[in-house]
Design a protein around this motif. Structure first.
Motif, PDB file in Angstrom:
ATOM      1  N   SER A  20      -6.301  52.219  27.240  1.00  0.00           N
ATOM      2  CA  SER A  20      -5.240  51.623  28.041  1.00  0.00           C
ATOM      3  C   SER A  20      -5.800  51.199  29.386  1.00  0.00           C
ATOM      4  O   SER A  20      -6.524  51.955  30.036  1.00  0.00           O
ATOM      5  N   GLU A  22      -4.078  50.801  32.074  1.00  0.00           N
ATOM      6  CA  GLU A  22      -3.440  51.625  33.094  1.00  0.00           C
ATOM      7  C   GLU A  22      -4.108  52.981  33.210  1.00  0.00           C
ATOM      8  O   GLU A  22      -4.159  53.571  34.291  1.00  0.00           O
ATOM      9  N   ARG A 528       3.787  57.460  26.594  1.00  0.00           N
ATOM     10  CA  ARG A 528       3.250  56.620  27.674  1.00  0.00           C
ATOM     11  C   ARG A 528       2.315  55.547  27.133  1.00  0.00           C
ATOM     12  O   ARG A 528       2.380  54.384  27.557  1.00  0.00           O
ATOM     13  N   GLU A 532       2.575  51.565  27.537  1.00  0.00           N
ATOM     14  CA  GLU A 532       1.496  50.842  28.222  1.00  0.00           C
ATOM     15  C   GLU A 532       0.997  49.670  27.386  1.00  0.00           C
ATOM     16  O   GLU A 532       0.675  48.600  27.934  1.00  0.00           O
ATOM     17  N   CYS A 535       3.613  47.022  27.904  1.00  0.00           N
ATOM     18  CA  CYS A 535       3.483  46.431  29.237  1.00  0.00           C
ATOM     19  C   CYS A 535       2.340  45.431  29.292  1.00  0.00           C
ATOM     20  O   CYS A 535       2.442  44.379  29.950  1.00  0.00           O
TER      21      CYS A 535
END
Length: 748
Positions: A20, A22, A528, A532, A535
């Motif tokens: 990811s 992020e 999460r 992600e 996103c």
């Protein structure tokens, strides 16, 4: 012509995309979770290296593309996960948050097999369990943290590699590990991971192994085609608000898997493991058009397709073996596909039960099942003979990584015992699926539009859709997919970032962990990661990220009550080991209203099972003594709805005439909590109870733990049964639990 019994093992190696953007910004590396790296050092290479020692045995291994890509990044030193980043952080530079994370997560793994065998690692684990996390944070020194960081990584290195001089030296060292030691351990992990794909290619080129593939990021293809396909098996299912219908994504996943495979293995793939063994009529043309020749699914899917239920006797053997143990031809507009259906029970025995047995006994038990299959097939032949007249194929297909964590030495003693026996057995022959199909093409056919839409879990899709949290996740995916479709300029060629994020979000694993059914101490991380990936789709096409993608899909606070998540194998010692029972069903008793609230001797009840036993655990209030604070007898009573058999009332006095206490039961197990004696009774005609032999095992120390062999009950696999627990004093009713209900079970 006579034949041995042909057996095809298919080991499924898979991990979702943990990478990811992020995560990289958080400073812990771009990988949220370490499971590719840790399973890479424990489970992928050793499985085929052990097989290589037995050249007569051929098998199939499925390597999911998303797994291969991540293994390659770790091998190149380009992948960093949070656990790895902490491992190579100088211990004197760890901050408070990092230390608390290490205390919480660096014991991840089965402590019986990965922690207890190593004294220093076990010492730290016992401190956390007995003195608590806060105590560890206050009292642990830098040396403790350094040793824990080292041992978490060492314990995940497979015992097959323990004769490596460096690894052997670390194991003997045991403690006082330095940062340099930890860095070298990580380097050793990379060395092992680098060998995984080349070893599979080498053994495939040598003819002992067949390597297959799966859709690119392991999506459930039928649900990509249409989420309404879930209604085929469960018409009353509540589906997401939106409807996912992006069949065009199926050939994308298949093409990317095909291209990666041909590049890494220098040949075209033949077999496809459809993610979660999920199939439907809609996916077949895409699979055939892409060039794949065969695929595999579960016996439940075959049963639904044929309109037959695969009944088993009480030893677990199928009553219609001629239907299950053969390949079928699937007719599609782009040519025929072959499909094999796994024996669900035999696969589960390896996946969930044999790890709890003595390895040689487990291997003999497995071969005994294969011999029983051969005998049942011979009995159906026109002429009595000692050989099989037709080529039958038993397919054993299962997860090839997670089960070994529960075996001695990561499964090495079991696999050696099994492979030695099979190498010497002339009546059982291990083959790859393609070997069998090339020699014996399927003669039975299934029309493509007749194939059932379902997966390996009960022949339906309820594990991945239908639950409120799962449906919410699907709605988020639907919204993102529709948004991407509004950007035709964002092609796979000029905007690969958007598409890679979409493929990652379409993987099956996220939906597995959402909602009821499965849970881990990493649920929040999976939640999460899923968001992600979504996103990243928006950011790649310069669209604003919807605010709700910044909020968890579900609340990850621990639930007070839940059903069993998988098979369990607790050690019956009366200590209530938390890892032994963390996947069990749990019922909170002391917080309920009514009689049990008034007495509150029992705080909670755990229950679960494997193929050998049914397990119960009773947690009592601290300090209670049977005969003083607690009635001295516990009575377990079973009844079997819909199965005609002799039944009888509860054999106690003063039993209230209220349901379910006034039900009639089939089996009764009595336990004297003061003496530890156990007796089993079975109902007979005339509402009478007759004694039966039992091998039930109990232990009462910090809690009461009970194991009752399924064999004591003489029921068939998949039978439904209900259970009630009754407390009594000198054969006089006192109270019962769970209150106003029964525990509902199903024999595996």
């Amino acid at each position: 012509m006579s034949h041995p019994l042909y057996v095809a093992f298919i080991w499924h190696q898979h991990q979702p995309l943990y990478k990811s953007r992020e995560a990289a910004a958080d400073g812990g590396g771009q990988y949220r979770l370490p499971w590719v790296r840790l399973h890479g050092t424990k489970d992928y290479l050793d499985l085929v290296l052990i097989l290589e020692r037995y050249p007569k045995l051929h098998q199939t291994v499925n390597l999911v593309p998303s797994l291969i890509l991540q293994l390659e990044e770790y091998a190149a030193g380009e992948a960093i996960d949070l656990y790895l980043a902490l491992t190579v952080t100088p211990e004197d530079q760890l901050n408070e948050q990092q230390k608390r994370y290490i205390i919480e997560h660096f014991f991840d793994g089965n402590h019986h097999t990965l922690i207890d065998p190593h004294p220093r690692y076990s010492e730290l684990y016992v401190q956390r369990q007995e003195k608590g996390r806060s105590w560890c944070f206050k009292h642990w020194t830098n040396r403790d943290y350094s040793d824990l960081l080292a041992w978490h990584n060492l314990s995940w290195i497979d015992p097959l590699f323990w004769d490596d001089p460096e690894i052997e030296a670390w194991l003997k060292q045991g403690k006082n590990f330095t940062l340099s030691d930890r860095q070298r351990i990580i380097s050793k992990q990379r060395d092992i991971i680098r060998r995984i794909v080349p070893q599979h290619r080498q053994m495939q080129d040598a003819g002992q192994l067949e390597v297959t593939t799966s859709p690119y990021t392991h999506p459930i293809l039928p649900l990509l085609a249409d989420t309404n396909s879930a209604l085929v098996a469960v018409p009353e299912m509540v589906l997401p608000e939106g409807r996912f219908q992006w069949e065009e994504d199926i050939p994308r996943h298949l093409r990317k898997a095909w291209d990666l495979y041909t590049d890494r293995f220098g040949r075209q793939p033949r077999g496809l493991w459809p993610s979660e063994q999920a199939v439907s009529p809609a996916i077949l043309p895409h699979v055939a058009k892409a060039g794949y020749r065969w695929l595999c699914s579960d016996e439940a899917v075959l049963g639904w397709t044929l309109g037959r239920y695969f009944h088993r006797d009480e030893t677990g053997n199928v009553s219609e073996p001629e239907l299950l143990y053969r390949p079928y031809r699937l007719e599609t507009p782009y040519g025929d596909l072959a499909i094999v259906f796994r024996d669900h029970r035999l696969s589960d025995l390896i996946g969930f039960t044999y790890g709890a047995m003595e390895p040689t006994h487990a291997a003999s038990d497995f071969i005994g099942h294969l011999e029983a299959i051969a005998r049942s097939l011979k009995h159906q032949q026109a002429e009595e003979t000692t050989a099989l007249e037709k080529p039958w194929l038993v397919t054993i297909a299962l997860d090839g990584e997670n089960c070994w964590e529960y075996y001695q030495k990561d499964g090495l003693p079991f696999l050696e015992a099994l492979y030695e026996k099979l190498s010497d057995d002339e009546e059982i022959k291990l083959v790859t699926v393609s070997e069998f199909l090339e020699r014996f093409p399927p003669t039975a056919a299934i029309s493509g539009d007749e194939l059932h839409s379902g997966s390996w879990v009960d022949g339906n899709f309820t594990t991945w859709i239908g639950d409120p949290a799962k449906n919410k996740a699907w709605d988020l995916l639907i919204e993102a997919r529709q948004m991407l479709a509004k950007h035709p300029e964002a092609t796979e060629e000029n905007n690969p970032e958007a598409w890679e994020a979409l493929y990652a979000a379409e993987g099956s694993d996220w939906f597995w962990w959402f909602g009821e059914g499965h849970s881990s101490n990493q649920d929040a991380a999976f939640d999460r990661l899923f968001r992600e990936h979504l996103c990243a789709i928006y950011r790649a096409v310069n669209e604003p990220v919807p605010p709700r993608l910044h909020q968890p899909v579900e609340d990850h606070e621990e639930k007070e009550q839940y059903r069993p998540q998988t098979f369990i194998h607790p050690l019956i010692d009366g200590r209530g080991d938390e890892q032994d029972w963390d996947k069990a069903g749990r019922i909170e008793i002391s917080g309920a209203r009514g009689t049990m609230h008034r007495s509150s001797e029992v705080q909670r009840l755990f229950y679960g099972w494997d193929h050998l036993n049914f397990y119960l655990r009773f947690d009592f209030k601290a300090g209670v003594k049977p005969g003083r604070d607690l009635p001295p007898q516990l009575h377990l009573l079973w009844y079997y709805p819909g199965i005609p058999m002799c039944v009888s009332p509860i054999p106690l006095s003063s039993v209230p005439d209220l349901a379910p206490l006034n039900y009639l039961y089939r089996h009764h197990l009595g336990i004297n909590l003061q003496t530890g004696s156990v007796w089993l009774e079975e109902a007979q005609e005339g509402f009478s109870w007759h004694p039966r032999a039992t091998r039930a095992d109990i232990a009462f120390k910090q809690c009461l733990e009970i194991a009752v062999p399924w064999a004591d009950l003489h029921i068939e696999p998949d039978d439904s049964l209900h259970l009630i627990a009754v407390l009594a004093d000198r054969d006089e009713f006192h109270s019962y639990l769970p209150e106003n209900g029964l525990i509902m079970l199903q024999a595996p």
